[in-house]
Design an enzyme around this catalytic site. Structure first.
Site, PDB file in Angstrom:
ATOM      1  N   GLU A 151      -4.134   7.799  -4.623  1.00 10.79           N
ATOM      2  CA  GLU A 151      -4.626   7.214  -5.819  1.00 10.79           C
ATOM      3  C   GLU A 151      -5.897   7.808  -6.138  1.00 10.79           C
ATOM      4  O   GLU A 151      -6.941   7.822  -5.566  1.00 10.79           O
ATOM      5  CB  GLU A 151      -4.637   5.669  -5.579  1.00 10.79           C
ATOM      6  CG  GLU A 151      -3.474   5.045  -5.168  1.00 10.79           C
ATOM      7  CD  GLU A 151      -3.351   3.722  -4.895  1.00 10.79           C
ATOM      8  OE1 GLU A 151      -4.368   2.786  -5.132  1.00 10.79           O
ATOM      9  OE2 GLU A 151      -2.298   3.047  -4.629  1.00 10.79           O
ATOM     10  N   ARG A 202       1.010  -1.079   0.105  1.00 11.43           N
ATOM     11  CA  ARG A 202       0.047  -0.001  -0.013  1.00 11.43           C
ATOM     12  C   ARG A 202       0.897   1.318   0.028  1.00 11.43           C
ATOM     13  O   ARG A 202       1.962   1.227   0.628  1.00 11.43           O
ATOM     14  CB  ARG A 202      -0.902  -0.105   1.318  1.00 11.43           C
ATOM     15  CG  ARG A 202      -2.130  -0.987   1.410  1.00 11.43           C
ATOM     16  CD  ARG A 202      -2.994  -0.771   0.091  1.00 11.43           C
ATOM     17  NE  ARG A 202      -4.263  -1.354   0.094  1.00 11.43           N
ATOM     18  CZ  ARG A 202      -4.455  -2.548  -0.634  1.00 11.43           C
ATOM     19  NH1 ARG A 202      -3.410  -2.827  -1.592  1.00 11.43           N
ATOM     20  NH2 ARG A 202      -5.510  -3.299  -0.499  1.00 11.43           N
ATOM     21  N   HIS A 213      -2.120   0.686  -9.665  1.00 12.78           N
ATOM     22  CA  HIS A 213      -2.542  -0.322  -8.695  1.00 12.78           C
ATOM     23  C   HIS A 213      -3.232  -1.321  -9.496  1.00 12.78           C
ATOM     24  O   HIS A 213      -4.361  -1.702  -9.522  1.00 12.78           O
ATOM     25  CB  HIS A 213      -3.495   0.542  -7.683  1.00 12.78           C
ATOM     26  CG  HIS A 213      -3.820  -0.289  -6.457  1.00 12.78           C
ATOM     27  ND1 HIS A 213      -4.161   0.243  -5.166  1.00 12.78           N
ATOM     28  CD2 HIS A 213      -3.982  -1.618  -6.305  1.00 12.78           C
ATOM     29  CE1 HIS A 213      -4.252  -0.575  -4.459  1.00 12.78           C
ATOM     30  NE2 HIS A 213      -4.133  -1.954  -4.829  1.00 12.78           N
TER      31      HIS A 213
HETATM   32  C1  DGY Z   1      -6.151  -6.027  -3.029  1.00 13.28           C
HETATM   33  O1  DGY Z   1      -6.905  -6.934  -3.378  1.00 13.28           O
HETATM   34  O2  DGY Z   1      -5.891  -5.531  -1.854  1.00 13.28           O
HETATM   35  C2  DGY Z   1      -5.436  -5.156  -4.164  1.00 13.28           C
HETATM   36  O3  DGY Z   1      -4.295  -4.472  -3.542  1.00 13.28           O
HETATM   37  C3  DGY Z   1      -6.649  -4.416  -4.631  1.00 13.28           C
HETATM   38  O4  DGY Z   1      -6.837  -3.221  -3.637  1.00 13.28           O
END
Ligand code: DGY
Length: 322
Positions: free
Chosen positions: A268, A239, A287
Site C-alpha cells: 500500500e 490486511r 484502505h
Molecule cells: C485499523 O485501524 O487497523 C485500520 O485498518 C487502519 O489501519
C-alpha cells in the site's frame, strides 16, 4: 511537576493536540519529511511516549529509550508493532478498538454490494461511455446479496457489526470461522461456527476480518480460492497479506470466483502497474475502512488518551496484550 514529553509522528486534529498539550510537552514531526528509522530512534530517546500511527516499533527501536513508557497507534490493527519486543523494554503498546467498529462494518457492506452487483465496475463502464442501446442486459447481471450465505473469517467486534447488517438488513444466513465460539452471535443471529473449508465451500460471500499474524499470512491462497463457489465474492477488510494476491489474481483472471472487493493490499499504496488495476471483477478502495471524519477524530482522541495516560505513568485503557 514537569509535564512528560511526547513525540507525535503524525498530525492530529486541533482539539486532540490541545488535549495532549494540556498534559504533555510535545514534539510534532513535520509531516512533509519522511521519518526514517534512525530519526525515529533519535526522537524516541528522550521522550516518555510516542504516537506512531502508520509506523512500527520493535525491541531494537526502543532499546535505548530509558524514559519511554508508551507507544500509541490510532489504529485497531497493530501488525506493524511487536508488543512482546516492546514489553521487554517496559514499553506499553496501545491501539484504538471499539470507536471504529460501525464505520468499518459500513464500508465492508459497501464492498459486498459493489462486488456482488458490480457497482464499481459498471460505474466505470457508464463513465467510459460504454452503456449503449446495444448493451445486453445479460452483460450487466450481478449476484444477489439478500438471503444468501455470508461467511466471516474472524468474528471479532467488527465481524459482529457486519453480521448485524447482514441479518437485519439482508436476511442472510451466517457462517463464521474463529478460534473461539461466539455464543451471543450464534444466539442473536443464528450464526454457525464451521471449519474454514466448509465456510469457503458454502458461502456466497466470504469476508476476511482476521488480524494479520504469522498464522493468518496467506490464509487464503490457491487451494482455498479453489474451494469457493464460482459465483462467490471474496471481500478483504483485514490486511492485504492475509490473501496471497498472486493466487487471487489468477483466480480472478480465470473467473474461478465471481469477484473480489478489497480495501487492503500486500503493498500500500497499490503500485500503479498492479495487475488488479486491469481486472474488471474487482472493487478496490484505498484502505478506508475507518475513514470518516468523525471516526478518525474519535480514533485520534482515543490514541491521545492512551498516550497521555501512559506518559503520565497511569494505565491506558487500550493496552495491547504482549
Ligand atoms: C485499523 O485501524 O487497523 C485500520 O485498518 C487502519 O489501519
Amino acid at each position: 511537576m514537569n509535564k512528560p514529553h511526547v513525540f507525535l509522528a503524525n498530525q492530529v486534529p486541533t482539539d486532540v493536540l490541545s488535549y495532549i498539550s494540556t498534559h504533555c510537552e510535545y514534539t510534532l514531526w513535520d509531516s512533509k519529511k519522511p521519518l526514517t528509522k534512525e530519526e525515529l530512534k533519535k526522537a524516541l530517546k528522550s521522550v516518555d511516549g510516542a504516537l506512531l500511527t502508520g509506523h512500527g516499533a520493535d525491541a531494537d527501536l526502543v532499546k535505548d529509550c530509558n524514559n519511554l513508557k508508551v507507544i500509541s497507534t490510532a489504529t485497531v490493527g497493530y501488525d506493524r508493532f511487536d508488543p512482546k519486543g516492546l514489553a521487554a523494554h517496559d514499553v506499553l503498546l496501545t491501539h484504538t478498538p471499539y470507536v471504529l467498529d460501525e464505520t468499518v462494518a459500513d464500508l465492508l457492506f459497501g464492498l459486498i454490494l459493489s462486488g456482488t452487483r458490480r457497482i464499481a465496475e459498471l460505474h466505470e463502464h457508464v463513465k467510459a461511455g460504454k452503456w449503449s442501446k446495444e448493451t445486453s442486459q445479460h452483460s450487466l447481471y450481478g449476484q444477489d446479496v439478500h438471503q444468501k450465505t455470508l461467511g466471516i473469517i474472524g468474528m471479532g467486534r467488527i465481524g459482529e457489526k457486519i453480521v448485524h447488517r447482514a441479518k437485519e438488513g439482508f436476511d442472510m444466513s451466517i457462517l463464521y470461522h474463529n478460534r473461539s465460539s461466539r455464543k451471543e452471535v450464534e444466539e442473536t443471529y443464528g450464526a454457525k461456527k464451521v471449519e474454514l473449508n466448509t465456510l469457503l465451500e458454502e458461502s456466497d460471500i466470504v469476508v476476511l476480518m482476521v488480524p494479520l499474524t504469522d498464522e493468518t499470512k496467506h490464509l487464503i491462497g490457491q487451494e482455498e480460492l479453489a474451494k469457493m463457489k464460482p459465483t462467490a465474492l471474496l471481500v478483504n477488510g483485514a490486511r492485504g497479506p492475509v490473501v496471497d494476491e498472486s493466487a487471487l489474481i489468477e483466480a480472478l483472471e480465470n473467473k474461478e470466483i465471481f469477484g473480489a472487493a478489497l480495501d487492503v493490499f500486500e503493498q500500500e499504496p497499490l503500485p500503479n502497474n498492479h495487475p488488479f488495476l486491469n481486472l474488471e471483477n474487482v472493487t478496490l478502495t484505498p484502505h478506508i475502512g475507518s475513514a470518516t471524519a468523525a471516526t478518525r477524530e474519535a480514533m485520534a482522541m482515543r490514541a491521545a488518551e492512551n498516550l497521555v495516560a501512559g506518559a503520565l505513568g497511569k494505565t491506558p485503557q487500550d493496552i495491547v496484550k504482549a
